[in-house]
Every structure is written in structure tokens, then in C-alpha cells.
Design an enzyme around this catalytic site. Structure first.
Site, short mmCIF file in Angstrom:
data_model
loop_
_atom_site.label_atom_id
_atom_site.label_comp_id
_atom_site.label_asym_id
_atom_site.label_seq_id
_atom_site.Cartn_x
_atom_site.Cartn_y
_atom_site.Cartn_z
N CYS A 2 28.37 48.81 -23.16
CA CYS A 2 29.38 48.29 -22.24
C CYS A 2 30.24 49.45 -21.77
CB CYS A 2 30.25 47.23 -22.92
SG CYS A 2 29.34 45.89 -23.71
N ARG A 3 31.21 49.14 -20.95
CA ARG A 3 32.30 50.04 -20.59
C ARG A 3 33.58 49.24 -20.80
NH1 ARG A 3 30.83 55.11 -20.54
NH2 ARG A 3 30.03 54.08 -22.42
#
Length: 290
Positions: A2-3
Site C-alpha cells: 500500500c501507500r
């Protein structure tokens, strides 16, 4: 993978200014991350958590979460332009195989004042409570059923929220969770973000992590967003691998994660049934303000 991003500021910032408008923003990182070490796109959902009103009023944060790519949400531009906050945690998601595809497993997770996000992956996460043994705190089937959903991140949050609700100091709880999980899953990637609207506790364990401290605000993020700081990319500093970070509006401190099996990913999975050793409490975070 993810970010994700956490923001603390003295003055409110609009969600649009923080998350969607700047070049290289979290919004853009959903399809074009620049520093992501695992995976190429984050299209399995997104979530935003923010603290309405006075950040010290003790109220719960609000959340907006969707199980679709962030660029497909037609309501998002109007929403982000209308909402401002002095404390925000947001994430775009790339799902771990075997995870459920619904909003319940999309960060940020919430318990009381706390918001949480996990950037990473834990292999064989369904067996993790068994393999952690005492380090899991005697987690039960009822605890799992009452958790946020079916994925590795939700399980990590169940374990961490139990420790926080039991009164364990947050820095200790985060450090001990990463140490314990890495001991039985050496290949796990465990970049965590935890905030109560006044502090941000983060770990870098397996992917990128950066911070920017400018007058009146601090950002901790998977990768820099130069447009959020007056000095552009020059205001951002990379956090070393194997680090624990404590950030407030007054400054940022970091320390190495506890030594031993948790010092870094990539040594292969521990044998099934191996129990993590109980780590010593991490009572302080040593370091200097940048």
C-alpha cells in the site's frame, strides 16, 4: 503493499490540499508510486481518517473508506475540498492475496481515538496467532470474529488494539508487535502507522518511509510529496530500514527497532508453531530532533 500518509499540523489543511492536489500526492500514488518496493499499483480501495474540530476534544476520528480505486470515486473531489483537519491518516490499498475485498479491511482502522494503517504483507497470516503463542496475548476466535475483517492488516490491528486497550504504552505496543511478528514471519513487511491525532508512531520494516518536518506541521509517508512542503523534495528525509519513529507537531525522533529476528525482513518463514520470544519493553525512543 500500500501507500499511506499521516499528517499533524497546528493549522487545519483541506483533504484536497493534502491528498489529491499536489503532484505526487497519495491520490497519484495509487497508480504511479515512485518509491514502492513491492507491487506496482494500489487499486484495491482507499481510506481517509481525520479528526473533526479541536484535536484535543477527545472525540473519535471520522472515516471515509471505499473498496474501489480512488480515481473511480466521483464523490471524492467534493468531499476532500469541503473537509479540513489538523490530523489525518490516509491510505491507498494493494490487497494481500486471500484478503476479503470489502471496505471493512480498508485502512484506516479505528478504536477510540486511534487510527491505524499497515503497508506490507504477512504470509500465512491465518496461522499467525497460533505461531505467536503468548506474544499474541491469548487472542480468541471471538476476538478474530469481532475484528475488522479478513486480511493480514486487520489481524495486526486486532493484536495492536488489544495491547493499547490493555494500557500498554503505544510505542512499546507497536515495537513489540513488529518484533514478535517478524520473529515467526521473517519475510513479513511491517510498515505501520498509528496516530491519536497528537502523535504519530511509525515503523519502517520492508518498504519505503519518509518524513517532513516544517514549521507547524509534520508528515510521515510512504514516499515524499514535494508539493506539501515549502522546500519541495529537500524538506523530506528518508527513514532508515529497521526504524521506529515518534512524530509530534514539535519534532520527530527515531530509534532502531529492537534487535534480533525483527531487525529486518527476508530470512524466510519460521517453522510453523515456533513461538516468538517475549521482547523487552521499549520504554523510550532515543534520537534527536532534525
Amino acid at each position: 503493499m500500500c501507500r499511506h500518509l499521516a499528517y499533524l499540523g497546528i493549522a487545519p489543511i483541506s483533504l484536497a490540499e493534502l491528498l489529491t492536489a499536489p503532484p505526487g500526492s497519495l491520490y497519484e500514488q495509487s497508480w504511479a508510486p515512485r518509491k514502492q518496493l513491492h507491487g506496482t499499483v494500489n487499486a484495491d480501495g482507499f481510506g481517509i481518517g481525520w479528526y473533526p474540530g479541536d484535536p484535543h476534544d477527545g472525540g473519535e476520528p471520522a472515516r471515509y473508506r471505499r473498496a474501489l480505486p480512488i480515481w473511480n470515486d466521483r464523490n471524492l473531489p467534493e468531499l476532500t475540498a469541503a473537509i479540513s483537519s489538523t490530523a489525518v491518516l490516509a491510505a491507498v490499498r494493494s490487497a494481500t492475496p486471500g484478503s476479503s475485498p470489502d471496505e471493512a479491511v480498508t485502512a484506516p482502522y479505528r478504536s477510540g481515538r486511534w487510527l491505524f494503517s499497515h503497508n506490507g504483507a504477512v504470509d500465512a497470516w491465518e496461522r499467525l496467532p497460533q505461531d505467536l503463542g503468548p506474544a499474541a496475548g491469548a487472542i480468541t476466535s471471538a476476538d478474530l470474529l469481532a475484528g475488522a475483517g479478513r486480511c493480514d492488516s486487520a489481524l495486526l490491528w486486532t493484536l495492536l488494539a488489544r495491547a493499547l486497550n490493555a494500557g500498554r504504552p503505544p510505542v512499546d505496543a507497536v515495537a513489540q508487535l513488529v518484533t514478535a511478528v517478524a520473529a515467526v514471519r521473517p519475510a513479513a513487511r511491517l510498515n505501520l502507522l498509528l496516530t491519536d491525532g497528537d502523535t504519530v508512531i511509525a515503523t519502517r520494516h520492508g518498504d519505503s518511509l519518509w518524513y517532513a518536518q516544517t514549521p507547524g506541521r509534520v508528515l510521515v509517508a510512504s514516499e515524499p510529496t514535494p508539493g506539501l512542503t515549502s522546500g519541495g523534495a529537500g524538506d523530506w528525509r528518508e527513514i532508515p530500514e529497521g526504524s521506529l519513529v515518534l512524530a509530534t507537531r514539535a519534532g520527530v525522533r527515531s530509534a532502531p527497532l529492537p534487535p534480533g529476528p525483527a531487525a529486518g525482513p527476508g530470512r524466510g518463514r519460521a517453522r510453523s508453531g515456533a513461538h516468538a520470544p517475549a521482547p523487552e519493553p521499549l520504554l523510550t525512543v532515543e534520537g534527536t530532533n532534525p
